[in-house]
Design a protein around this motif. Sequence first.
Motif, PDB file in Angstrom:
ATOM      1  N   SER A  22       1.327  -1.016   0.048  1.00 30.47           N
ATOM      2  CA  SER A  22      -0.086  -0.088  -0.143  1.00 30.47           C
ATOM      3  C   SER A  22       0.880   0.874   0.155  1.00 30.47           C
ATOM      4  CB  SER A  22      -0.880  -0.003   1.146  1.00 30.47           C
ATOM      5  OG  SER A  22      -1.789  -1.142   0.984  1.00 30.47           O
ATOM      6  N   LEU A  25       2.381   1.630  -3.495  1.00 33.78           N
ATOM      7  CA  LEU A  25       1.534   2.039  -4.279  1.00 33.78           C
ATOM      8  C   LEU A  25       0.782   3.208  -4.151  1.00 33.78           C
ATOM      9  CD1 LEU A  25      -1.354  -1.237  -4.291  1.00 33.78           C
ATOM     10  CD2 LEU A  25       0.512  -0.227  -6.505  1.00 33.78           C
ATOM     11  N   GLY A  26       0.875   4.355  -2.421  1.00 34.18           N
ATOM     12  CA  GLY A  26       1.366   5.608  -3.249  1.00 34.18           C
ATOM     13  C   GLY A  26       2.170   6.822  -3.380  1.00 34.18           C
ATOM     14  N   THR A 237     -11.877  -0.838  -7.503  1.00 33.48           N
ATOM     15  CA  THR A 237     -10.956   0.500  -6.460  1.00 33.48           C
ATOM     16  C   THR A 237      -9.846  -0.307  -6.342  1.00 33.48           C
ATOM     17  OG1 THR A 237     -11.708  -0.006  -4.219  1.00 33.48           O
ATOM     18  CG2 THR A 237     -12.946   2.055  -6.140  1.00 33.48           C
ATOM     19  N   ASP A 238      -9.266  -1.340  -5.904  1.00 37.41           N
ATOM     20  CA  ASP A 238      -8.164  -1.889  -6.040  1.00 37.41           C
ATOM     21  C   ASP A 238      -7.506  -2.005  -7.734  1.00 37.41           C
ATOM     22  OD1 ASP A 238      -7.891  -2.614  -3.155  1.00 37.41           O
ATOM     23  OD2 ASP A 238      -9.273  -4.302  -3.454  1.00 37.41           O
ATOM     24  N   GLN A 241      -7.050   1.154  -7.900  1.00 36.66           N
ATOM     25  CA  GLN A 241      -5.947   1.650  -7.761  1.00 36.66           C
ATOM     26  C   GLN A 241      -3.822   1.209  -8.059  1.00 36.66           C
ATOM     27  OE1 GLN A 241      -4.801   0.832  -3.774  1.00 36.66           O
ATOM     28  NE2 GLN A 241      -3.891   2.470  -3.053  1.00 36.66           N
ATOM     29  N   ARG A 242      -4.299  -0.378  -8.688  1.00 38.27           N
ATOM     30  CA  ARG A 242      -2.744  -0.517  -9.672  1.00 38.27           C
ATOM     31  C   ARG A 242      -3.203  -0.175 -10.467  1.00 38.27           C
ATOM     32  NH1 ARG A 242       0.649  -4.040  -8.320  1.00 38.27           N
ATOM     33  NH2 ARG A 242       1.592  -5.299  -9.808  1.00 38.27           N
ATOM     34  N   GLY A 245      -1.704   3.668 -10.511  1.00 30.91           N
ATOM     35  CA  GLY A 245      -0.619   3.921 -10.161  1.00 30.91           C
ATOM     36  C   GLY A 245       0.506   3.624 -11.557  1.00 30.91           C
ATOM     37  N   PHE A 268     -13.425   8.111  -6.197  1.00 32.36           N
ATOM     38  CA  PHE A 268     -11.688   7.721  -6.195  1.00 32.36           C
ATOM     39  C   PHE A 268     -10.745   8.102  -6.954  1.00 32.36           C
ATOM     40  CE2 PHE A 268      -8.328   4.538  -7.204  1.00 32.36           C
ATOM     41  CZ  PHE A 268      -7.684   4.637  -6.312  1.00 32.36           C
ATOM     42  N   GLU A 271     -10.264  11.545  -5.227  1.00 31.00           N
ATOM     43  CA  GLU A 271      -9.136  11.307  -4.245  1.00 31.00           C
ATOM     44  C   GLU A 271      -8.251  11.871  -4.598  1.00 31.00           C
ATOM     45  OE1 GLU A 271     -10.634   8.592  -1.527  1.00 31.00           O
ATOM     46  OE2 GLU A 271     -12.388   9.118  -1.311  1.00 31.00           O
ATOM     47  N   MET A 272      -7.537  10.552  -5.472  1.00 33.16           N
ATOM     48  CA  MET A 272      -6.401  10.764  -6.204  1.00 33.16           C
ATOM     49  C   MET A 272      -5.874  11.265  -7.093  1.00 33.16           C
ATOM     50  SD  MET A 272      -5.799   7.675  -8.889  1.00 33.16           S
ATOM     51  CE  MET A 272      -4.340   8.812  -9.908  1.00 33.16           C
TER      52      MET A 272
END
Length: 413
Positions: A22, A25-26, A237-238, A241-242, A245, A268, A271-272
């Motif tokens: 995690s 990934l940020g 959302t997973d 996210q990947r 990223g 989502f 937010e990013m």
Amino acid sequence: MSNVLRIAIVDPDDTSRGALKSTLLGLDTVWLEAECSRYAFFSDVATQTNPDVGLVNLDGDPEAGVQLVESLTQTHPEMAVLVSSSSTDGSLILRTMRAGAKEFLTHPVRPEELAAALHRIARGKFGSSISGGSGGCKVIAVAGATGGVGSTSLAVNLGCALASNPENSVVLVDLDLAVGDADVFLDTIPEYTLSDVAQNVSRLDFTLLKRSLTKHSSGLYLLPRPVALEDGRHISTDDMQRMFGLLKATFTHLIIDTSKSFTRLDMFAMEMATDILMVTQLDLPCLRNVVRLMMAFGETEGLKEKLRVVVNRVGHGAGQISIRKAQDTLGHEVYWQLPNDYRVMVEVRNNGVPLIEQAPKAMITQSIAQLAAALSGDDALASEQEMPSKKTSWLGLWPGGKSSKSGDVATAD
């Protein structure tokens, strides 16, 4: 982007390995290439994936971990080895550094400590930083207060304007999973869609990712919405996210055209995002929707602060609400004004050709270039537009020199 660090991690503990993933990934320009749960297998993993950095958590078995570090240093000299451990024993740290580790991080690893360590490695490997500053990816989410306000055409043409700069690499993601039409604006028939990439992102590297995208003649890369309606329901959302990223690690600019439903995936994405462009028009229903959305955004920390209100089709009709009244209604500054040019936008949409190619000298096209510059932090270029004459009162500049920015665009969804 050439200065992306590809990382492989080994950690026998599922919980700490998940936390480390995690954290990675940020980080914008870091790509998690592989993960492993056993020390004995990690050398093979490193051989197969050839990462720039190997991160070893010693807590599972300190002796085996130190031996692995020593082995990796000998068999993969081009790979930098980082070590993490919850132990602060001086002798263990000394043995690890003597075995060849470049950095020793205390577990649980804090994001700023990991970023600093990777910065030092990148500086030695690439001669530059990988974290923060101008090297990071600019993420712009484009949303509409309602349907038909011009958010998709703004997203597409903004992406093409940014891509016209050879220093930029730009990708547009169509997140309107049901009726998105960014591919129509670019007259393309993509081979792969958002669902294809999301479902296979764990198998992709940078080369395969770009092959999965559709590249327009303007230089803009496109990831369109799924073909079938049901395909969008399987994107989590997973997955996002990947996928985001990897896109952030590959491109300098990521533009996300959200849906008008403000689903969990839309939220989502916002937010990013670095900036959220909220496209509206000067009529009461649109402005009321913006007020409602700002109230909702206020419930998520940091979301409302990223909001940039973009007023579209200024000068469309005499019955429009004034810019000043709109600001009073919203209680929020108007970031950008977009002049109305319906004829040009209809031609652009129907021909599937972006403004930068169809009408490069039009005010709308110049306005998009100015907006792109403003969002990229190039204030000098953003302010180059000539001041309008009194006849062009549709710009609605603020009195007393206090004005919303008006490097302005007119668009149509």
